[in-house]
Scaffold this active site. Structure first.
Site, PDB file in Angstrom:
ATOM      1  CG  HIS A  96      -1.712   1.216   1.446  1.00 36.99           C
ATOM      2  ND1 HIS A  96      -3.019   1.364   1.048  1.00 36.99           N
ATOM      3  CD2 HIS A  96      -1.375   2.395   2.050  1.00 36.99           C
ATOM      4  CE1 HIS A  96      -3.451   2.562   1.382  1.00 36.99           C
ATOM      5  NE2 HIS A  96      -2.477   3.215   1.988  1.00 36.99           N
ATOM      6  CD  GLU A  97       1.962   3.474   3.697  1.00 34.18           C
ATOM      7  OE1 GLU A  97       2.245   4.563   3.155  1.00 34.18           O
ATOM      8  OE2 GLU A  97       0.938   3.303   4.377  1.00 34.18           O
ATOM      9  CG  HIS A 135       0.328   6.092  -0.589  1.00 36.16           C
ATOM     10  ND1 HIS A 135      -0.794   6.694  -1.124  1.00 36.16           N
ATOM     11  CD2 HIS A 135      -0.075   5.544   0.596  1.00 36.16           C
ATOM     12  CE1 HIS A 135      -1.822   6.520  -0.306  1.00 36.16           C
ATOM     13  NE2 HIS A 135      -1.406   5.828   0.740  1.00 36.16           N
ATOM     14  CD  GLU A 195      -4.782   6.466   2.345  1.00 36.08           C
ATOM     15  OE1 GLU A 195      -4.688   5.243   2.584  1.00 36.08           O
ATOM     16  OE2 GLU A 195      -3.818   7.251   2.420  1.00 36.08           O
TER      17      GLU A 195
END
Length: 285
Positions: free
Chosen positions: A130-131, A134, A203
Site C-alpha cells: 500500500h505504501e 503511494h 487511499e
C-alpha cells in the site's frame, strides 16, 4: 478515474487560493500569496520527508538489522519496478506505517514496532505494498501540494478577516466587511474538504495498487481490520489532524463524531474492505 478526480480537486484548490489572494489585496495581494506558496512548496518538496522522519524518531535499518522487513520491501520494489526506498523502523507501540519522499528515487518507508508486533508477515507485506503504491503514484507529492495550498489559503483567510475588521487592501473593490468575515470562515473549510477528498481518493488507489502488487487482497483486508479495531479502542495518542494522512487507517475512528468524517483523510475501513472484496473476483479471473 481517481487520477482525474485528483487533478480536478487540485485545480480547484489552486483557483481558490488565487481568488483568495485577489480578494485580499487585488493583483498585489495575489502575487504576494503566490510567492508565499512558492516558498512553502519549496520547503515541503525538498525537506518534508526528513522533517517527518525526525519527528517520529525513525531509525534507518539495513538488511542485517531487519532482514525480514528489508526482504519484503526489496521484493515489492522489484515487482513494482521501483528503486529500493530507504527502510526505517519507528520505536513506537502504535501500529502504523507510512511512505515519504518527493519521488520514487528519494522515497522512504517507515513502520512502527507496534505494526510489526500486531500484524503477521503477509499483512505487513500488504501494508508495505500500500505504501509503495503511494510512492508509485506520486501521492506524497500530491499530498504535499494540497496541504501547502490549504495552509496558504488558511493564512490568507486570516489576513482577510483582519482586513475586514481593520481595513486595508483595495478599498474600491473590497467587498462588504461581513462578506469578508464570512469568506474568511468558509474558504479554509472548503480548502480542507478538497484536501481531504484528494487524500481519500489516493487511499483507494493505493489499496488497489497493493492488491494488484501482492495478488492477495485478503492480506490487506485483514490488516485494515486489525488496525481499525486497534483504533476503535481509543484515539491514537500521537495523531493530530495535520498528521492524520500519515496513518494507514483513520486514527480518529474511535471517536463518534459523524461531522468529522467530512474532513477525514481516509475512507471508512468498511468501504475499503468492500472495494478490495470486489477486486478478488477480478484478480482470480
Amino acid at each position: 478515474m481517481e487520477v482525474i478526480k485528483t487533478v480536478v480537486l487540485l485545480t480547484l484548490m489552486t483557483l481558490l487560493f488565487v481568488w483568495v489572494g485577489g480578494m485580499m489585496g487585488g493583483t498585489q495581494g495575489m502575487l504576494i500569496a503566490l510567492v508565499m506558496a512558492g516558498v512553502m512548496n519549496f520547503v515541503s518538496y525538498f525537506y518534508s520527508d526528513q522533517l517527518v522522519l525526525r519527528h517520529y524518531n525513525a531509525v534507518p535499518v539495513s538488511r542485517q538489522e531487519a532482514n525480514g522487513l528489508y526482504t519484503i520491501v526489496e521484493r515489492l520494489s522489484q515487482k513494482a519496478n521501483l528503486p529500493l526506498p530507504q527502510v526505517y523502523i519507528i520505536p513506537d507501540s502504535t501500529p502504523n506505517a507510512f511512505a515519504t519522499g518527493r519521488n520514487p528515487k528519494h522515497a522512504a518507508v517507515a513502520v512502527t514496532e507496534g505494526l510489526l508486533q500486531l500484524l503477521d508477515d503477509e499483512e505487513v507485506e500488504a501494508v508495505l505494498a500500500h505504501e509503495l503504491s503511494h510512492v508509485r503514484h506520486y501521492d506524497i507529492l500530491v499530498g504535499t501540494i494540497a496541504a501547502t495550498i490549504a495552509g496558504a489559503i488558511g493564512v490568507i483567510a486570516n489576513m482577510l478577516q483582519f482586513g475586514a475588521i481593520f481595513g486595508g487592501g483595495d478599498r474600491e473593490n473590497r467587498p462588504n466587511p461581513i462578506v469578508m468575515i464570512a469568506l474568511a470562515i468558509i474558504l479554509p473549510l472548503a480548502a480542507a474538504v478538497i484536501q481531504m477528498a484528494i487524500s481519500r481518493n489516493r487511499e483507494y488507489m493505493a489499496d488497489e495498487g497493493a492488491a494488484r502488487l501482492t495478488r492477495h487482497p485478503e492480506w490487506l483486508q485483514s490488516a485494515l481490520a486489525k488496525l481499525s479495531n486497534y483504533n476503535r479502542q481509543g484515539m491514537v495518542h500521537e495523531a493530530t489532524p495535520e498528521s492524520a494522512h500519515l496513518f494507514i487507517v483513520n486514527p480518529f475512528s474511535g471517536k463518534d463524531i459523524s461531522f468529522a468524517s467530512l474532513f477525514s483523510t481516509h475512507p471508512s475501513t468498511e468501504d475499503r474492505i468492500a472495494r478490495l472484496e470486489e477486486l478478488k473476483l477480478e484478480l482470480k479471473s
